[in-house]
Structure formats: structure tokens, C-alpha cells
Design a protein around this motif. Structure first.
Motif, PDB file in Angstrom:
ATOM      1  N   THR A 257       1.074  20.927 -11.247  1.00 57.73           N
ATOM      2  CA  THR A 257       2.255  20.142 -10.906  1.00 57.73           C
ATOM      3  C   THR A 257       1.913  18.665 -10.953  1.00 57.73           C
ATOM      4  OG1 THR A 257       1.718  20.249  -8.540  1.00 57.73           O
ATOM      5  CG2 THR A 257       3.215  21.929  -9.408  1.00 57.73           C
ATOM      6  N   ARG A 258       2.909  17.858 -11.251  1.00 60.01           N
ATOM      7  CA  ARG A 258       2.788  16.405 -11.176  1.00 60.01           C
ATOM      8  C   ARG A 258       3.909  15.904 -10.285  1.00 60.01           C
ATOM      9  NH1 ARG A 258       2.387  14.480 -16.424  1.00 60.01           N
ATOM     10  NH2 ARG A 258       0.188  13.941 -16.221  1.00 60.01           N
ATOM     11  N   GLY A 259       3.532  15.303  -9.150  1.00 59.74           N
ATOM     12  CA  GLY A 259       4.537  14.869  -8.195  1.00 59.74           C
ATOM     13  C   GLY A 259       5.362  16.018  -7.657  1.00 59.74           C
ATOM     14  N   ARG A 260       4.728  17.198  -7.441  1.00 62.03           N
ATOM     15  CA  ARG A 260       5.355  18.396  -6.900  1.00 62.03           C
ATOM     16  C   ARG A 260       6.353  19.055  -7.846  1.00 62.03           C
ATOM     17  NH1 ARG A 260       6.486  16.899  -0.496  1.00 62.03           N
ATOM     18  NH2 ARG A 260       4.324  16.333   0.020  1.00 62.03           N
ATOM     19  N   THR A 261       6.334  18.687  -9.104  1.00 63.49           N
ATOM     20  CA  THR A 261       7.180  19.336 -10.103  1.00 63.49           C
ATOM     21  C   THR A 261       6.268  19.950 -11.160  1.00 63.49           C
ATOM     22  OG1 THR A 261       7.390  17.297 -11.401  1.00 63.49           O
ATOM     23  CG2 THR A 261       9.073  17.729  -9.729  1.00 63.49           C
ATOM     24  N   PRO A 262       6.665  21.064 -11.770  1.00 67.80           N
ATOM     25  CA  PRO A 262       5.800  21.688 -12.786  1.00 67.80           C
ATOM     26  C   PRO A 262       5.461  20.708 -13.891  1.00 67.80           C
ATOM     27  CG  PRO A 262       7.602  23.152 -12.173  1.00 67.80           C
ATOM     28  CD  PRO A 262       7.881  21.847 -11.492  1.00 67.80           C
ATOM     29  N   LEU A 263       4.207  20.760 -14.315  1.00 69.21           N
ATOM     30  CA  LEU A 263       3.728  19.829 -15.325  1.00 69.21           C
ATOM     31  C   LEU A 263       4.221  20.255 -16.692  1.00 69.21           C
ATOM     32  CD1 LEU A 263       1.870  17.386 -15.825  1.00 69.21           C
ATOM     33  CD2 LEU A 263       0.007  18.984 -16.185  1.00 69.21           C
ATOM     34  N   ALA A 264       4.852  19.311 -17.411  1.00 71.43           N
ATOM     35  CA  ALA A 264       5.348  19.581 -18.760  1.00 71.43           C
ATOM     36  C   ALA A 264       4.302  19.110 -19.762  1.00 71.43           C
ATOM     37  CB  ALA A 264       6.675  18.858 -18.993  1.00 71.43           C
ATOM     38  N   TRP A 265       3.716  20.046 -20.487  1.00 71.11           N
ATOM     39  CA  TRP A 265       2.687  19.696 -21.468  1.00 71.11           C
ATOM     40  C   TRP A 265       3.344  19.162 -22.728  1.00 71.11           C
ATOM     41  CZ3 TRP A 265      -2.099  19.671 -19.764  1.00 71.11           C
ATOM     42  CH2 TRP A 265      -2.428  20.494 -18.689  1.00 71.11           C
ATOM     43  N   SER A 266       2.779  18.088 -23.280  1.00 65.77           N
ATOM     44  CA  SER A 266       3.299  17.528 -24.520  1.00 65.77           C
ATOM     45  C   SER A 266       2.709  18.268 -25.720  1.00 65.77           C
ATOM     46  CB  SER A 266       2.956  16.044 -24.600  1.00 65.77           C
ATOM     47  OG  SER A 266       1.555  15.851 -24.502  1.00 65.77           O
TER      48      SER A 266
ATOM     49  N   HIS B  91       0.828  -1.199   0.000  1.00 65.91           N
ATOM     50  CA  HIS B  91       0.000   0.000   0.000  1.00 65.91           C
ATOM     51  C   HIS B  91       0.867   1.255   0.000  1.00 65.91           C
ATOM     52  CE1 HIS B  91      -3.555  -2.401   1.875  1.00 65.91           C
ATOM     53  NE2 HIS B  91      -3.410  -2.625   0.591  1.00 65.91           N
ATOM     54  N   ALA B  92       1.968   1.243   0.743  1.00 69.64           N
ATOM     55  CA  ALA B  92       2.863   2.396   0.760  1.00 69.64           C
ATOM     56  C   ALA B  92       3.473   2.634  -0.620  1.00 69.64           C
ATOM     57  CB  ALA B  92       3.961   2.195   1.803  1.00 69.64           C
ATOM     58  N   LEU B  93       3.878   1.564  -1.302  1.00 67.16           N
ATOM     59  CA  LEU B  93       4.427   1.707  -2.652  1.00 67.16           C
ATOM     60  C   LEU B  93       3.369   2.222  -3.624  1.00 67.16           C
ATOM     61  CD1 LEU B  93       6.590  -1.549  -2.914  1.00 67.16           C
ATOM     62  CD2 LEU B  93       7.402   0.799  -2.612  1.00 67.16           C
ATOM     63  N   ALA B  94       2.140   1.733  -3.483  1.00 69.15           N
ATOM     64  CA  ALA B  94       1.068   2.190  -4.369  1.00 69.15           C
ATOM     65  C   ALA B  94       0.776   3.677  -4.141  1.00 69.15           C
ATOM     66  CB  ALA B  94      -0.198   1.358  -4.143  1.00 69.15           C
ATOM     67  N   ARG B  95       0.776   4.110  -2.876  1.00 66.22           N
ATOM     68  CA  ARG B  95       0.558   5.532  -2.599  1.00 66.22           C
ATOM     69  C   ARG B  95       1.670   6.385  -3.185  1.00 66.22           C
ATOM     70  NH1 ARG B  95      -1.031   3.532   2.513  1.00 66.22           N
ATOM     71  NH2 ARG B  95       1.043   3.995   3.336  1.00 66.22           N
ATOM     72  N   GLY B  96       2.906   5.896  -3.120  1.00 65.24           N
ATOM     73  CA  GLY B  96       4.011   6.637  -3.699  1.00 65.24           C
ATOM     74  C   GLY B  96       3.899   6.758  -5.213  1.00 65.24           C
ATOM     75  N   ARG B  97       3.505   5.659  -5.874  1.00 64.90           N
ATOM     76  CA  ARG B  97       3.329   5.709  -7.331  1.00 64.90           C
ATOM     77  C   ARG B  97       2.191   6.644  -7.716  1.00 64.90           C
ATOM     78  NH1 ARG B  97       4.349   0.035  -6.754  1.00 64.90           N
ATOM     79  NH2 ARG B  97       2.096  -0.343  -6.722  1.00 64.90           N
ATOM     80  N   PHE B  98       1.110   6.621  -6.941  1.00 66.84           N
ATOM     81  CA  PHE B  98      -0.024   7.498  -7.230  1.00 66.84           C
ATOM     82  C   PHE B  98       0.370   8.962  -7.044  1.00 66.84           C
ATOM     83  CE2 PHE B  98      -3.745   9.877  -5.718  1.00 66.84           C
ATOM     84  CZ  PHE B  98      -4.588   9.716  -6.801  1.00 66.84           C
ATOM     85  N   ALA B  99       1.120   9.261  -5.957  1.00 66.16           N
ATOM     86  CA  ALA B  99       1.542  10.644  -5.715  1.00 66.16           C
ATOM     87  C   ALA B  99       2.474  11.142  -6.817  1.00 66.16           C
ATOM     88  CB  ALA B  99       2.229  10.745  -4.357  1.00 66.16           C
ATOM     89  N   ALA B 100       3.305  10.238  -7.362  1.00 63.41           N
ATOM     90  CA  ALA B 100       4.221  10.644  -8.428  1.00 63.41           C
ATOM     91  C   ALA B 100       3.479  10.963  -9.722  1.00 63.41           C
ATOM     92  CB  ALA B 100       5.254   9.555  -8.664  1.00 63.41           C
ATOM     93  N   ARG B 101       2.320  10.327  -9.955  1.00 65.61           N
ATOM     94  CA  ARG B 101       1.548  10.555 -11.178  1.00 65.61           C
ATOM     95  C   ARG B 101       0.453  11.602 -11.007  1.00 65.61           C
ATOM     96  NH1 ARG B 101       1.158   4.872 -10.994  1.00 65.61           N
ATOM     97  NH2 ARG B 101      -1.066   5.133 -10.573  1.00 65.61           N
ATOM     98  N   ARG B 102       0.110  11.944  -9.780  1.00 62.61           N
ATOM     99  CA  ARG B 102      -1.042  12.809  -9.541  1.00 62.61           C
ATOM    100  C   ARG B 102      -0.768  14.235 -10.009  1.00 62.61           C
ATOM    101  NH1 ARG B 102      -2.610  12.865  -3.517  1.00 62.61           N
ATOM    102  NH2 ARG B 102      -0.542  13.817  -3.429  1.00 62.61           N
ATOM    103  N   VAL B 103      -1.735  14.804 -10.694  1.00 60.13           N
ATOM    104  CA  VAL B 103      -1.662  16.194 -11.147  1.00 60.13           C
ATOM    105  C   VAL B 103      -2.419  17.056 -10.136  1.00 60.13           C
ATOM    106  CG1 VAL B 103      -2.287  17.806 -12.963  1.00 60.13           C
ATOM    107  CG2 VAL B 103      -1.459  15.524 -13.556  1.00 60.13           C
ATOM    108  N   SER B 104      -1.739  18.028  -9.567  1.00 54.98           N
ATOM    109  CA  SER B 104      -2.334  18.929  -8.572  1.00 54.98           C
ATOM    110  C   SER B 104      -2.504  20.307  -9.187  1.00 54.98           C
ATOM    111  CB  SER B 104      -1.445  19.017  -7.325  1.00 54.98           C
ATOM    112  OG  SER B 104      -1.282  17.752  -6.733  1.00 54.98           O
ATOM    113  N   LEU B 105      -3.588  20.957  -8.822  1.00 62.51           N
ATOM    114  CA  LEU B 105      -3.914  22.279  -9.353  1.00 62.51           C
ATOM    115  C   LEU B 105      -3.955  23.264  -8.202  1.00 62.51           C
ATOM    116  CD1 LEU B 105      -6.630  23.061 -11.984  1.00 62.51           C
ATOM    117  CD2 LEU B 105      -6.451  24.461  -9.945  1.00 62.51           C
ATOM    118  N   GLN B 106      -3.182  24.321  -8.308  1.00 57.01           N
ATOM    119  CA  GLN B 106      -3.153  25.378  -7.299  1.00 57.01           C
ATOM    120  C   GLN B 106      -3.649  26.666  -7.938  1.00 57.01           C
ATOM    121  OE1 GLN B 106      -2.288  25.362  -3.921  1.00 57.01           O
ATOM    122  NE2 GLN B 106      -3.053  27.448  -3.984  1.00 57.01           N
TER     123      GLN B 106
END
Length: 326
Positions: free
Chosen positions: A317-326, A85-100
Motif C-alpha cells: 500500500t501507498r498512503g493506506r491505498t493499494p499500490l498501483a504498479w506502473s 514538521h506536521a506537513l512534512a510527516r503528512g507528505r511522507f506518509a502519503a508517499r510511503r510504501v508499506s508492506l504487510q
């Protein structure tokens, strides 16, 4: 002589002496040795892979033919599940897009929920709006089944309370939000409508969280509710309390009222006509080559978010880094 002075027998003194010279014995079950724990962890992991990780302690114990104590097998299953579960949460946080949201009144959300029944047993729904920079609530409307008129009423109530309309309105795909009346109102006031993808409530998570907060605040003092007026009064009191007293940790521990009073609205900083034209043209261009409805909706959302970011209204941001648009 000592036994006489203490008032006990000599046998009691001998018993005390043996107890003092004997090392204390550990209480409870003896702990298994390290090699046994490692062997059990490996065996449990193999069983969990066979069962696709959906397994309980007793089933694993029986599949291992009871070679290890049941208590140890249960502990190993719990350990592996916690790690997975901890690994799954880490993978989800790395992929999650956050909007501020960085600008006040750049975006509002709209959502509704049932809050009770009136004295005649009819369902009463709450239409709720929320401003995303301050996380403050707009005046709510309580009534019967929701329709486009209720959505427009909430937007107009927010306009009177906050002195402006948003640049973007975010909602789900309910019929009360997607109809000719609401579309005409938004088009007439040059407000961009950004809708969630089908069956993805996370796209409007601010509204879902807001509905829960308001319902919890209403429940705290609800008591016995029998009329629509009482429900409306409870909703109004809950919104005032949340806006003026609820400290928001993600907003520097300020209240929504403090943020609203200290910042300028988005339409003062951004030309509404220019933003509306840019967002609509970007959305149309993004949806041009999309075949399915879901793909068109996702492309439309991405185009609107990119436009908002280009006008410095939000940060993605994605995983606390600015989101790079393709």
C-alpha cells in the motif's frame, strides 16, 4: 468595634476593604494582543524563508531588530516549525510504501550486529533472523566476525525451529550475505534473495527494529558479560521471551508463538518451484535495461515484491491505498 473584636487596628480593616474592592491583577507577564501576535508570526515567517527555515528564536529576534519580545519570537518560531514538521510527516506518509505479510514463513530477514566483547577483548557479533508474518525471531548465533557460514547456520537453525525454509530472504549488502556460499545455499533450496538498495536501511527495517529489540532485551539482564557462552545464553533467553510474551499490536495483540502455531507455512500454500521460477524470471526481465547498479537493484526488488503480491503472500500500500504498479 469590629477591629476590637478581631484584635486588629482600624487601618488593617481599611486595608482589607480596599483589597476586597480592588479587582484581582493577573499574575505573570501580560499577554500580547492578537494583532501583535499576527504581525510577529508574519515577520518570523519571512525571516525563516530567508534563512531556509533553519533558524532559532534568538537569531530571528535579532534579524527582526528586536521589534518584538524575545519570548514571543521564540513562540512563533516554534509554532511554524511544528506546522512544517506536521506537513512534512503528512507528505511522507502519503508517499510511503508499506508492506504487510499475510502468510507465515513467506519471508525472513537476516541481519547482524555487535553485542559486546569476550574476556579476551575480541568483538562478538550476533547474527539474527526474523520471520515477518509473526515478527518472531529465529535462533541466533553469537560469535566472531560474521561470514557466510553464520548466515547459513541461522537459516538452518530457523529451519529446525519452524519446520520449513522461507520463500524469500531479505538482507542488506554485507559481504556475509552476498557471497558464493550463501548464493549456492539459497539457489539449492530455491529461496529468492531480495537485497536492500545501497545505503537504504529502510528496505530492511524489520531486521533493524529486531536487532534493537533483542539488544534491549539482552541489556535488561546483561550484568557483567565476559564470555561468548554468556552472550549466547542472554541472546537465547531474550529471543524466547520476545517470541512467547511480547504482544504485537500490528498482529491483533497476539504473540509470535501464537501466530506461528495457528497458521500454515507458505510452502504448503504455494509451490516453491513455481514461485522461485516466476520471481527469478521477473527480476531478470526487470533488470535487463537498467544501466546503474542502484537502478538494477530497485528494479529487482520491485519485481520480487510484485511476484509475492501476485501469489497473495503480501499486500503493498501507498498512503493506506493499494499500490498501483506502473
Amino acid at each position: 468595634m469590629i477591629a476590637q473584636l478581631l484584635g486588629v487596628s482600624r487601618q488593617t480593616l481599611w486595608s482589607w476593604k480596599r483589597m476586597a474592592m480592588t479587582p484581582p491583577r493577573a499574575m505573570g507577564r501580560p499577554r500580547p494582543d492578537v494583532s501583535s501576535v499576527r504581525a510577529c508570526l508574519c515577520a518570523v515567517r519571512r525571516v525563516m524563508r530567508v534563512e531556509d527555515f533553519g533558524i532559532g528564536g534568538e537569531r530571528a529576534w535579532r534579524m527582526l531588530e528586536q521589534r518584538y519580545p524575545l519570548r514571543l519570537v521564540r513562540s512563533c518560531v516554534k509554532t511554524w516549525k511544528a506546522r512544517d514538521h506536521a506537513l512534512a510527516r503528512g507528505r511522507f506518509a502519503a508517499r510511503r510504501v508499506s508492506l504487510q505479510v499475510d502468510v507465515r514463513d513467506a519471508a525472513w530477514t537476516i541481519d547482524g550486529t555487535q553485542v559486546g566483547r569476550d574476556d579476551q577483548g575480541r568483538k562478538q557479533a550476533l547474527e539474527l533472523g526474523r520471520e515477518l508474518r509473526s515478527l518472531g525471531y529465529l535462533p541466533a548465533e553469537v560469535g566472531g566476525p560474521r561470514c557466510g557460514v553464520d548466515v547459513i547456520a541461522v537459516l538452518e537453525a530457523g529451519r529446525r525451529a519452524r519446520g520449513c525454509l522461507p520463500l524469500v530472504v531479505i538482507s542488506d549488502n554485507g559481504t556475509e550475505n552476498v557471497n558464493a556460499e550463501v548464493a549456492a545455499y539459497l539457489r539449492g533450496h530455491r529461496i529468492v534473495h531480495m537485497r536492500s538498495a545501497p545505503y537504504v536501511p529502510q528496505h530492511n527495517g524489520w531486521a533493524e527494529r529486531g536487532v534493537r529489540e533483542v539488544k534491549e532485551a539482552m541489556r535488561c539482564s546483561a550484568g557483567v558479560v565476559s564470555t561468548r557462552a554468556e552472550l549466547q545464553g542472554l541472546a537465547d533467553a531474550a529471543i524466547v521471551r520476545l517470541n512467547e510474551t511480547r504482544l504485537r499490536g500490528s498482529r491483533g495483540w497476539q504473540t509470535s508463538a501464537e501466530i506461528t502455531a495457528a497458521e500454515l507455512p507458505a510452502e504448503v500454500l504455494v509451490d516453491r518451484k513455481v514461485f522461485y521460477a516466476a520471481a527469478c524470471s521477473a527480476a531478470e526481465e526487470a533488470m535487463r535495461d537498467r544501466k546503474t547498479g542502484r537502478a538494477r537493484r530497485m528494479a529487482e526488488r520491485s519485481a520480487i515484491l510484485q511476484t509475492m503480491e501476485r501469489f497473495f503472500l503480501i499486500r503493498l500500500t501507498r498512503g493506506r491505498t493499494p499500490l498501483a504498479w506502473s
